[in-house]
Write a protein that holds these residues in place. Structure first.
Motif, PDB file in Angstrom:
ATOM      1  N   ALA A 331       0.841  -1.208   0.000  1.00  0.00           N
ATOM      2  CA  ALA A 331       0.000   0.000   0.000  1.00  0.00           C
ATOM      3  C   ALA A 331       0.872   1.252   0.000  1.00  0.00           C
ATOM      4  N   LYS A 332       0.547   2.189  -0.857  1.00  0.00           N
ATOM      5  CA  LYS A 332       1.281   3.439  -0.943  1.00  0.00           C
ATOM      6  C   LYS A 332       0.870   4.383   0.193  1.00  0.00           C
ATOM      7  N   ASN A 333       1.717   5.398   0.422  1.00  0.00           N
ATOM      8  CA  ASN A 333       1.429   6.376   1.478  1.00  0.00           C
ATOM      9  C   ASN A 333       0.119   7.112   1.219  1.00  0.00           C
ATOM     10  N   TYR A 334      -0.129   7.461  -0.080  1.00  0.00           N
ATOM     11  CA  TYR A 334      -1.351   8.204  -0.376  1.00  0.00           C
ATOM     12  C   TYR A 334      -2.594   7.365  -0.125  1.00  0.00           C
ATOM     13  N   PHE A 335      -2.470   6.021  -0.250  1.00  0.00           N
ATOM     14  CA  PHE A 335      -3.606   5.143   0.024  1.00  0.00           C
ATOM     15  C   PHE A 335      -3.980   5.230   1.504  1.00  0.00           C
ATOM     16  N   ILE A 336      -2.951   5.194   2.363  1.00  0.00           N
ATOM     17  CA  ILE A 336      -3.201   5.292   3.810  1.00  0.00           C
ATOM     18  C   ILE A 336      -3.725   6.681   4.153  1.00  0.00           C
ATOM     19  N   LEU A 337      -3.108   7.734   3.548  1.00  0.00           N
ATOM     20  CA  LEU A 337      -3.530   9.113   3.843  1.00  0.00           C
ATOM     21  C   LEU A 337      -4.987   9.326   3.442  1.00  0.00           C
ATOM     22  N   PHE A 338      -5.358   8.912   2.223  1.00  0.00           N
ATOM     23  CA  PHE A 338      -6.739   9.086   1.762  1.00  0.00           C
ATOM     24  C   PHE A 338      -7.725   8.301   2.633  1.00  0.00           C
ATOM     25  N   GLN A 339      -7.281   7.128   3.092  1.00  0.00           N
ATOM     26  CA  GLN A 339      -8.158   6.285   3.907  1.00  0.00           C
ATOM     27  C   GLN A 339      -8.631   7.029   5.152  1.00  0.00           C
ATOM     28  N   PHE A 340      -7.705   7.678   5.856  1.00  0.00           N
ATOM     29  CA  PHE A 340      -8.061   8.396   7.090  1.00  0.00           C
ATOM     30  C   PHE A 340      -8.653   9.775   6.789  1.00  0.00           C
ATOM     31  N   LEU A 341      -8.187  10.405   5.717  1.00  0.00           N
ATOM     32  CA  LEU A 341      -8.740  11.712   5.361  1.00  0.00           C
ATOM     33  C   LEU A 341     -10.199  11.582   4.946  1.00  0.00           C
ATOM     34  N   PHE A 342     -10.521  10.541   4.161  1.00  0.00           N
ATOM     35  CA  PHE A 342     -11.913  10.313   3.776  1.00  0.00           C
ATOM     36  C   PHE A 342     -12.787  10.020   4.990  1.00  0.00           C
ATOM     37  N   GLU A 343     -12.220   9.301   5.936  1.00  0.00           N
ATOM     38  CA  GLU A 343     -12.984   8.996   7.154  1.00  0.00           C
ATOM     39  C   GLU A 343     -13.354  10.279   7.889  1.00  0.00           C
ATOM     40  N   ALA A 344     -12.404  11.219   7.988  1.00  0.00           N
ATOM     41  CA  ALA A 344     -12.676  12.495   8.653  1.00  0.00           C
ATOM     42  C   ALA A 344     -13.701  13.315   7.874  1.00  0.00           C
ATOM     43  N   VAL A 345     -13.556  13.329   6.548  1.00  0.00           N
ATOM     44  CA  VAL A 345     -14.503  14.089   5.719  1.00  0.00           C
ATOM     45  C   VAL A 345     -15.899  13.481   5.800  1.00  0.00           C
ATOM     46  N   PHE A 346     -15.986  12.132   5.779  1.00  0.00           N
ATOM     47  CA  PHE A 346     -17.292  11.478   5.905  1.00  0.00           C
ATOM     48  C   PHE A 346     -17.951  11.843   7.234  1.00  0.00           C
ATOM     49  N   LEU A 347     -17.147  11.799   8.307  1.00  0.00           N
ATOM     50  CA  LEU A 347     -17.678  12.170   9.624  1.00  0.00           C
ATOM     51  C   LEU A 347     -18.267  13.580   9.590  1.00  0.00           C
ATOM     52  N   SER A 348     -17.509  14.513   9.044  1.00  0.00           N
ATOM     53  CA  SER A 348     -17.940  15.901   9.012  1.00  0.00           C
ATOM     54  C   SER A 348     -19.157  16.093   8.108  1.00  0.00           C
ATOM     55  N   LEU A 349     -19.153  15.429   6.943  1.00  0.00           N
ATOM     56  CA  LEU A 349     -20.279  15.573   6.018  1.00  0.00           C
ATOM     57  C   LEU A 349     -21.564  14.990   6.583  1.00  0.00           C
ATOM     58  N   ILE A 350     -21.467  13.848   7.254  1.00  0.00           N
ATOM     59  CA  ILE A 350     -22.669  13.256   7.857  1.00  0.00           C
ATOM     60  C   ILE A 350     -23.217  14.184   8.927  1.00  0.00           C
ATOM     61  N   SER A 393      -9.518  18.846   9.980  1.00  0.00           N
ATOM     62  CA  SER A 393      -9.453  18.005  11.178  1.00  0.00           C
ATOM     63  C   SER A 393      -8.714  16.690  10.926  1.00  0.00           C
ATOM     64  N   GLY A 394      -8.807  16.192   9.693  1.00  0.00           N
ATOM     65  CA  GLY A 394      -8.252  14.864   9.436  1.00  0.00           C
ATOM     66  C   GLY A 394      -6.890  14.834   8.793  1.00  0.00           C
ATOM     67  N   ILE A 395      -6.391  15.978   8.305  1.00  0.00           N
ATOM     68  CA  ILE A 395      -5.159  15.962   7.529  1.00  0.00           C
ATOM     69  C   ILE A 395      -3.937  15.561   8.361  1.00  0.00           C
ATOM     70  N   ILE A 396      -3.848  16.051   9.600  1.00  0.00           N
ATOM     71  CA  ILE A 396      -2.669  15.734  10.426  1.00  0.00           C
ATOM     72  C   ILE A 396      -2.676  14.266  10.857  1.00  0.00           C
ATOM     73  N   PRO A 397      -3.814  13.731  11.400  1.00  0.00           N
ATOM     74  CA  PRO A 397      -3.831  12.290  11.722  1.00  0.00           C
ATOM     75  C   PRO A 397      -3.565  11.420  10.494  1.00  0.00           C
ATOM     76  N   ALA A 398      -4.125  11.803   9.332  1.00  0.00           N
ATOM     77  CA  ALA A 398      -3.922  11.027   8.109  1.00  0.00           C
ATOM     78  C   ALA A 398      -2.452  11.074   7.681  1.00  0.00           C
ATOM     79  N   TRP A 399      -1.830  12.220   7.808  1.00  0.00           N
ATOM     80  CA  TRP A 399      -0.412  12.370   7.442  1.00  0.00           C
ATOM     81  C   TRP A 399       0.468  11.515   8.350  1.00  0.00           C
ATOM     82  N   ILE A 400       0.158  11.523   9.643  1.00  0.00           N
ATOM     83  CA  ILE A 400       0.923  10.708  10.597  1.00  0.00           C
ATOM     84  C   ILE A 400       0.783   9.227  10.252  1.00  0.00           C
ATOM     85  N   ALA A 401      -0.440   8.809   9.916  1.00  0.00           N
ATOM     86  CA  ALA A 401      -0.676   7.402   9.555  1.00  0.00           C
ATOM     87  C   ALA A 401       0.087   7.029   8.294  1.00  0.00           C
ATOM     88  N   ALA A 402       0.113   7.940   7.313  1.00  0.00           N
ATOM     89  CA  ALA A 402       0.783   7.650   6.043  1.00  0.00           C
ATOM     90  C   ALA A 402       2.293   7.537   6.203  1.00  0.00           C
TER      91      ALA A 402
END
Length: 413
Positions: A331-350, A393-402
């Motif tokens: 898995a590439k870094n961007y795959f991990i980053l998008f995974q957590f970033l999308f989770e944060a965006v989904f949370l906020s959008l819902i 809200s999600g960019i820093i946690p996603a970056w750390i995960a990536a």
């Protein structure tokens, strides 16, 4: 193609993570829900008030200039002594403008006062307006039963009256058809020739509620009621092509100055007013309300944003081992980053969508004269704001995960 497939996989992982931790997801939504609800509700209320006031002002005459003794907008140090010595508008000046204006659709002279209308033992204190024939082309007079004035009635001081809905109900409480009935105004009998549709409450009251007004011919009004302190205005409606009524205003100014014999160096002894001044006044208030409401809602969004960020840090900590396995499998870094970033965006959008849903529910509540409307524009603003909050809200946690080392991540528990 591979990038799009991995992007879709990131979205699927993010959605599964939210479904797995349902309780935590719901709790983390509350802050964003309240924030988006606050922003969209404030903007919707302000837009609805703005729309309602604009509609009401337009009903008094869209594209109309009012010629009178006093200016409607005055500075703190206005020279009142100058205005009070000005001559009042005269019926002869109205006739002069009516005969000579080339850039007007309609013209009317108007004056009014508070007086008591009587029918037997029933009476009501109301706004009595004296108007000339074309007044219904200047301002809205929604006659429901009967008719409007005839030219011979307005020109020859006929004792006829058109009643607002509330006036009719007060004077004739048990009578549906009142056309042809007589009432007394100042002890003088007037024949009812028309009644108006019930409008209900208004957000603002320019000259009183339309339901609590009565109209008589201006010539009749001037002969009976205008002996003390006459303050008539002449209303002139511009053509639709005359944006800003500049052409009409220039022509009215020239004719009035000529009629009153003013020299080029002399100041005009009359004022030309527009209702758009009232619109601009309310727009400045609404702009301040939008800013104030936005600032208040921002604090709620900050709380919601911190809540989502905190949840995302916890989520990264819980899934560190899984991140290590995914990376070891390629898995590439961007795959991990998008995974957590999308989770944060989904949370906020819902959360944002639920806040917007609450505003939609609130739009079905009866607020009296205010009709709350949820516009597409405000929905888009709400969803875009939620998306931005989710990304921030999600960019820093996603970056750390990536950036996690796969070996260290696999060995974590």
């Amino acid at each position: 193609m591979k990038f799009l497939r991995q992007l879709f996989e990131s979205i699927r992982f993010a959605w599964q993570a939210l479904r797995t931790n349902l309780l935590r997801t719901v709790l983390s939504l509350l802050g964003v829900t309240i924030g988006i609800f606050s922003i969209v509700a404030v903007f919707s209320f302000v837009d609805s008030m703005n729309m309602g006031i604009r509609e009401q002002i337009d009903s008094f005459g869209k594209g109309v200039v009012y010629v009178g003794k006093w200016p409607w907008v005055m500075s703190n140090n206005y020279p009142w002594w100058k205005y009070i010595n000005r001559p009042t508008m005269k019926y002869s000046e109205y006739k002069y403008l009516a005969d000579n204006l080339e850039n007007s659709q309609a013209i009317s002279i108007i004056d009014g006062r508070i007086t008591t209308l009587k029918n037997g033992n029933n009476s009501m204190e109301t706004r009595l307006n004296g108007v000339s024939y074309e007044y219904n082309l200047i301002s809205e007079v929604p006659v429901e039963d009967g008719r409007y004035f005839l030219t011979n009635e307005t020109d020859n001081s006929a004792f006829v009256v058109i009643l607002g809905a509330s006036v009719k109900e007060a004077l004739f409480p048990n009578m549906a058809d009142v056309i042809g009935q007589t009432i007394k105004i100042n002890g003088i009998k007037f024949k009812v020739i028309g009644t108006m549709k019930k409008k209900g409450e208004d957000l603002i009251s320019l000259g009183g509620s339309p339901d609590e007004r009565a109209y008589i011919p201006y010539t009749t009004y001037s002969s009976v009621f205008q002996k003390d302190y006459p303050e008539p205005d002449i209303a002139v409606k511009a053509f639709d092509w005359d944006k800003g009524q500049e052409t009409l205003e220039g022509e009215v100014t020239g004719l009035m100055r000529s009629r009153r014999g003013l020299k080029p160096t002399q100041e005009s002894n009359f004022s030309i007013n527009r209702l758009d001044g009232a619109v601009k006044f309310f727009e400045s208030i609404f702009a301040s309300m939008n800013v104030g409401g936005g600032i208040i809602a921002l604090f709620s969004l900050l709380v919601g944003g911190f809540g989502i960020a905190n949840i995302m840090f916890v989520s990264v900590k819980e899934r560190t081992n899984i991140i290590g396995i995914q990376k070891s499998l390629g898995a590439k870094n961007y795959f991990i980053l998008f995974q957590f970033l999308f989770e944060a965006v989904f949370l906020s959008l819902i959360g944002g969508a639920f806040g917007i849903f609450l505003v939609w529910l609130m739009s079905h509540i009866n607020f009296g004269s205010l009709k709350l409307t949820l516009t597409i524009g405000n929905v888009v603003i709400g969803l875009m704001t939620a998306t931005v909050i989710g990304i921030i809200s999600g960019i820093i946690p996603a970056w750390i995960a990536a950036k996690l080392d796969p070996v260290i991540a696999i060995r974590s528990k």
